[in-house]
Scaffold this motif. Structure first.
Motif, PDB file in Angstrom:
ATOM      1  N   GLN A 132       0.840  -1.206   0.000  1.00 23.07           N
ATOM      2  CA  GLN A 132       0.000   0.000   0.000  1.00 23.07           C
ATOM      3  C   GLN A 132       0.874   1.255   0.000  1.00 23.07           C
ATOM      4  N   GLY A 133       2.029   1.193   0.672  1.00 21.00           N
ATOM      5  CA  GLY A 133       2.963   2.317   0.640  1.00 21.00           C
ATOM      6  C   GLY A 133       3.490   2.551  -0.764  1.00 21.00           C
ATOM      7  N   ASN A 134       3.807   1.462  -1.471  1.00 18.15           N
ATOM      8  CA  ASN A 134       4.264   1.584  -2.859  1.00 18.15           C
ATOM      9  C   ASN A 134       3.177   2.177  -3.741  1.00 18.15           C
ATOM     10  N   LEU A 135       1.936   1.768  -3.486  1.00  9.89           N
ATOM     11  CA  LEU A 135       0.818   2.294  -4.266  1.00  9.89           C
ATOM     12  C   LEU A 135       0.670   3.805  -4.044  1.00  9.89           C
ATOM     13  N   LYS A 136       0.751   4.221  -2.800  1.00  9.92           N
ATOM     14  CA  LYS A 136       0.613   5.639  -2.491  1.00  9.92           C
ATOM     15  C   LYS A 136       1.728   6.452  -3.152  1.00  9.92           C
ATOM     16  N   ARG A 137       2.930   5.889  -3.158  1.00 12.94           N
ATOM     17  CA  ARG A 137       4.068   6.590  -3.761  1.00 12.94           C
ATOM     18  C   ARG A 137       3.865   6.809  -5.257  1.00 12.94           C
ATOM     19  N   VAL A 138       3.463   5.731  -5.968  1.00 11.36           N
ATOM     20  CA  VAL A 138       3.293   5.870  -7.423  1.00 11.36           C
ATOM     21  C   VAL A 138       2.053   6.705  -7.758  1.00 11.36           C
ATOM     22  N   GLU A 139       1.044   6.693  -6.901  1.00 11.73           N
ATOM     23  CA  GLU A 139      -0.124   7.552  -7.137  1.00 11.73           C
ATOM     24  C   GLU A 139       0.272   9.027  -6.989  1.00 11.73           C
ATOM     25  N   ASN A 140       1.105   9.346  -6.011  1.00 11.22           N
ATOM     26  CA  ASN A 140       1.601  10.717  -5.853  1.00 11.22           C
ATOM     27  C   ASN A 140       2.440  11.119  -7.064  1.00 11.22           C
ATOM     28  N   GLN A 141       3.243  10.159  -7.534  1.00  8.23           N
ATOM     29  CA  GLN A 141       4.079  10.421  -8.710  1.00  8.23           C
ATOM     30  C   GLN A 141       3.212  10.702  -9.929  1.00  8.23           C
ATOM     31  N   LEU A 142       2.135   9.950 -10.072  1.00  5.42           N
ATOM     32  CA  LEU A 142       1.228  10.177 -11.198  1.00  5.42           C
ATOM     33  C   LEU A 142       0.555  11.542 -11.085  1.00  5.42           C
ATOM     34  N   GLY A 143       0.214  11.926  -9.844  1.00  5.50           N
ATOM     35  CA  GLY A 143      -0.411  13.228  -9.643  1.00  5.50           C
ATOM     36  C   GLY A 143       0.507  14.359 -10.085  1.00  5.50           C
ATOM     37  N   ILE A 144       1.792  14.240  -9.756  1.00  6.71           N
ATOM     38  CA  ILE A 144       2.764  15.261 -10.163  1.00  6.71           C
ATOM     39  C   ILE A 144       2.884  15.315 -11.682  1.00  6.71           C
ATOM     40  N   GLN A 145       2.963  14.128 -12.304  1.00  5.62           N
ATOM     41  CA  GLN A 145       3.085  14.080 -13.763  1.00  5.62           C
ATOM     42  C   GLN A 145       1.855  14.657 -14.442  1.00  5.62           C
ATOM     43  N   GLN A 146       0.683  14.327 -13.932  1.00  5.13           N
ATOM     44  CA  GLN A 146      -0.542  14.848 -14.534  1.00  5.13           C
ATOM     45  C   GLN A 146      -0.647  16.370 -14.347  1.00  5.13           C
ATOM     46  N   LYS A 147      -0.136  16.858 -13.215  1.00  3.56           N
ATOM     47  CA  LYS A 147      -0.132  18.303 -12.976  1.00  3.56           C
ATOM     48  C   LYS A 147       0.752  19.021 -13.988  1.00  3.56           C
TER      49      LYS A 147
END
Length: 332
Positions: A132-147
């Protein structure tokens, strides 16, 4: 004069017959009945007669051995199937006995098992937390990329290939992370279910025993194994007849394929053709003590989904329902 000649002729015929018989019986003789019901005696068995049941005779004409009638292909196939079922039964029993020994030697009581289950659940929860920690990390990364992509779009600029590729890779990582979390959840549920089965089995094996369960005799495992493998042992011939009749009903209730073979020793369902098919077979088998048993075999299609089905709780439930079903049917 004619009467005397006739009598002498009969005497000579009988004498010659007896001499011929004694000469023949000096060799190894065989006796069999052909397709016309005729009993034949000969020191040689013609190839075309070799399929019949025959007896070997000594010099006195007494039977000293029997060669049974040759079996048809269908009969041989049936015998092979029964042999396979017997081997399957013995393998399952041996595995269950081995599991019981490990269970009884590993744990002292149910409390030990519950503590072991708790520790295992804690370990699995820790592994899921990592996922779940890995999931949260890549979701944050996706948020930055989408921004970044949204800022480029507002400024009228096209998204760079590197950013586009990075977003796709991050989305793929998110899917992998979700899959890993689901895998951890499934594993936890499976381990918990297996522990619950083991606890139930341990309780069953030790419920009437106040001694150290690690010293439990092998006989307990042997006597109780039928609850796990789909095995019914007939106490009397009469009960066995009733049980065999009710076995047909069990197959009709639980199988998805129709009965293909029905003899006095084997009820065999048709081969599975689709992944959801369950083909059931029930055989009459004698154990090493000559006790008659009814053994349930469940077959699935030879595919990944078929293999998964045969390993499922659904199939385990069908197997464990066999003995109670038969006992209820025979009125025990």
């Amino acid at each position: 004069m004619q009467t005397r000649t006739f009598s002498v002729s009969i005497f000579l015929v009988c004498f010659l017959f007896l001499c011929g018989s004694q000469s023949a019986l000096a060799k190894k003789m065989y006796k069999w009945v052909n397709e016309n019901g005729e009993t034949i005696f000969s020191d040689k068995v013609p190839p075309e007669q070799s399929q019949y049941r025959r007896e070997s005779l000594n010099k006195k004409g007494q039977s000293i051995g029997v060669i049974e009638q040759a079996k048809t292909k269908e009969q041989q196939a049936m015998d092979n199937r029964l042999t396979d079922l017997k081997k399957a039964q013995e393998k399952i029993i041996a595995q269950q006995q081995a599991n019981d020994k490990v269970l009884l030697s590993t744990f002292r009581n149910v409390k030990d098992m519950e503590e072991s289950l708790y520790a295992t659940m804690q370990s699995l929860d820790a592994q899921r937390n990592v996922a779940q920690g890995n999931l949260k990390r890549v979701e944050n990364q996706l948020g930055i990329q989408q921004k970044k992509a949204a800022e480029l779009e507002r400024n009228g600029k096209k998204m760079t290939k590197d950013l586009q590729s990075g977003i796709k890779q991050t989305e793929a990582q998110i899917q992998v992370a979700y899959a890993e979390i689901n895998k951890q959840i499934e594993k936890k549920n499976q381990v918990k279910a297996e522990f619950e089965v083991d606890i139930e089995r341990f309780t069953f094996l030790t419920r009437d025993n106040n001694k150290d369960p690690s010293k439990e005799s092998d006989k307990i495992a042997e006597n109780k194994v039928s609850d796990q493998i789909g095995l019914y042992t007939c106490e009397t011939d009469e009960l066995c007849v009733k049980a065999w009749a009710s076995a047909h009903e069990f197959i009709k209730v639980h199988a998805t394929t129709p009965i293909d073979t029905d003899t006095d020793k084997l009820i065999l369902g048709r081969e599975p053709t689709i992944d959801s098919d369950l083909s059931l077979a029930i055989s009459r088998i004698e154990d090493e003590n000559k006790k008659r048993q009814l053994f349930l075999d469940i077959r699935c299609r030879e595919s990944s989904l078929g293999t998964e089905l045969c390993a499922s709780q659904k199939v385990r439930d069908i197997r464990s329902a066999f003995r109670p079903f038969i006992e209820a049917a025979v009125g025990k």
